[in-house]
Design an enzyme around this catalytic site. Sequence first.
Site, short mmCIF file in Angstrom:
data_model
loop_
_atom_site.label_atom_id
_atom_site.label_comp_id
_atom_site.label_asym_id
_atom_site.label_seq_id
_atom_site.Cartn_x
_atom_site.Cartn_y
_atom_site.Cartn_z
N ARG A 183 0.86 -1.20 0.00
CA ARG A 183 0.00 0.00 0.00
C ARG A 183 0.89 1.23 0.00
O ARG A 183 0.61 2.22 -0.65
CB ARG A 183 -0.96 0.00 1.20
CG ARG A 183 -1.71 1.31 1.29
CD ARG A 183 -2.92 1.35 2.22
NE ARG A 183 -2.93 0.42 3.32
CZ ARG A 183 -2.19 0.55 4.43
NH1 ARG A 183 -1.37 1.59 4.58
NH2 ARG A 183 -2.26 -0.34 5.38
N TYR B 240 -16.06 17.11 -15.56
CA TYR B 240 -16.53 15.72 -15.56
C TYR B 240 -17.60 15.55 -14.47
O TYR B 240 -17.40 16.01 -13.33
CB TYR B 240 -15.34 14.78 -15.32
CG TYR B 240 -15.75 13.35 -15.10
CD1 TYR B 240 -16.58 12.69 -16.01
CD2 TYR B 240 -15.32 12.65 -13.98
CE1 TYR B 240 -16.97 11.37 -15.80
CE2 TYR B 240 -15.69 11.33 -13.76
CZ TYR B 240 -16.53 10.70 -14.68
OH TYR B 240 -16.91 9.41 -14.45
N LYS C 214 -7.41 7.21 -19.28
CA LYS C 214 -7.70 7.74 -20.61
C LYS C 214 -6.45 7.71 -21.51
O LYS C 214 -5.96 6.65 -21.81
CB LYS C 214 -8.28 9.15 -20.44
CG LYS C 214 -9.39 9.23 -19.39
CD LYS C 214 -10.63 8.48 -19.82
CE LYS C 214 -11.69 8.21 -18.78
NZ LYS C 214 -11.72 8.85 -17.52
O1 P1T Z 1 -12.68 7.36 -14.21
P1 P1T Z 1 -11.52 7.85 -13.36
O2 P1T Z 1 -10.21 7.27 -13.75
O3 P1T Z 1 -11.79 7.80 -11.90
O4 P1T Z 1 -11.35 9.42 -13.74
C1 P1T Z 1 -12.33 10.37 -13.48
C2 P1T Z 1 -12.19 11.55 -14.42
C3 P1T Z 1 -11.54 12.68 -13.96
N1 P1T Z 1 -11.37 13.75 -14.74
C4 P1T Z 1 -11.80 13.77 -16.02
C5 P1T Z 1 -11.60 14.99 -16.87
C6 P1T Z 1 -12.47 12.67 -16.55
O5 P1T Z 1 -12.89 12.72 -17.82
C7 P1T Z 1 -12.69 11.52 -15.72
C8 P1T Z 1 -13.41 10.33 -16.20
N2 P1T Z 1 -14.22 10.59 -17.33
C9 P1T Z 1 -15.01 9.71 -17.99
C10 P1T Z 1 -15.19 8.44 -17.60
C11 P1T Z 1 -15.69 10.25 -19.18
O6 P1T Z 1 -16.19 9.48 -20.03
O7 P1T Z 1 -15.73 11.48 -19.31
#
Ligand code: P1T
Length: 383
Positions: free
Chosen positions: A50, A102, A199
């Site tokens: 962790r 988001y 992403k």
């Molecule tokens: O899904 P995660 O890895 O927890 O990330 C969240 C997140 C944070 N910031 C931005 C700009 C994001 O686009 C996202 C996640 N977004 C999507 C799943 C989406 O389809 O827009």
Amino acid sequence: MKKKLHFNSLTIHGGQAPDPAFGAVMPPVYMTSTYAQSAPGDHKGYEYSRTHNPTRTALEKNIAAIENGKHGMAFASGLAAMDAVMKLLQPGDEILATDDLYGGSYRLFTKIFEAYGLVFRFIPMRDTATVAQHITPKTKLFWVETPTNPMMNIIDLKGMAELAKAHNITLAVDNTFASPYLQQPLEFGADIVMHSATKYLAGHSDVILGSLVVNDDTLAERLRFIQNASGAVPSPMDCFLVLRGIKTLHVRMERHCENAAQIAAFLQQHPKIEQVYWPGFETHPNHTVAKQQMNAFGGMLSFVPEKSSFAMAQKIITSLKIFTLAESLGGIESLVGHPASMTHASIPKAIREKSGVVDALIRLSVGIEAVEDLIADLDQALS
Ligand code: P1T
């Protein structure tokens, strides 16, 4: 002094060296929760996974290198990384966040952290002077996305950093949409850069992971404490996958950007399209800022069909064959999203519509397929 590598080499070599055990060129996936000690406290730098794990360390160093920062930290998801940033704050502290962001970020802020006494104001940030008007003595953090998800607004990072410094406010930038290939917020004076590495960094839609990069040693120490104490860390396998993805970030991004530019131009001239949101257009309200702070305009764009027709938006979305209807973005394959019912459904309708997220809005994550096939797919869906 060692000469600093170019970005396209840092993605591959940043923070990496052959593994000391057998010279493995790729960091091995250290699937272990714990590490042998020869006497209490006598170990090889690792005690418990962790706290740290060699595969995670390799990724953290690499992400820090490509963001041109000193300290990298990996988390179980983008939201887990944001959660750690919010835990730097105290009840009563105010956060100014962009009004277009988001939906999951909005949900984390309003549904989790408001209950702990943090105060969020969602404001348009296209113009730094407007942001200045909202600062109070309690403002402790700016939360910025640029380009924003999904309206593709551009926020002036240098202007925001100057404003933050002048008022002793921490500037955190969600760099998910741009990726460090296009912009490196720490260079403009940001304090924290955050990624949903799910992403573009990972790039293959096969893993969930988040990251933070900072330059300040004290801030890094506080965030590492939270990372370990709260424990939202990624698995070694997930770290490996993101590390592997980053090695091709620059070549993927080049194609994402080229394809998106051609698709933006195609949609812009199409008679059935009312509006296309893409920062590469000279008519985009902050195109000049985008040109100054980004190396290209990214692989994301949004659009609204004629008369803002929701029925038509639905027809387009369901007629697409290569673009897959799915949440997420930044993978090699093209995705289409309907923000109002998917990624931004957790933002109340009246609030989301104020920032432009109407029911007819369609978002595209342009992949790296042959652009002719992508345009043909859009063309048949629109007809
Ligand atoms: O899904 P995660 O890895 O927890 O990330 C969240 C997140 C944070 N910031 C931005 C700009 C994001 O686009 C996202 C996640 N977004 C999507 C799943 C989406 O389809 O827009």
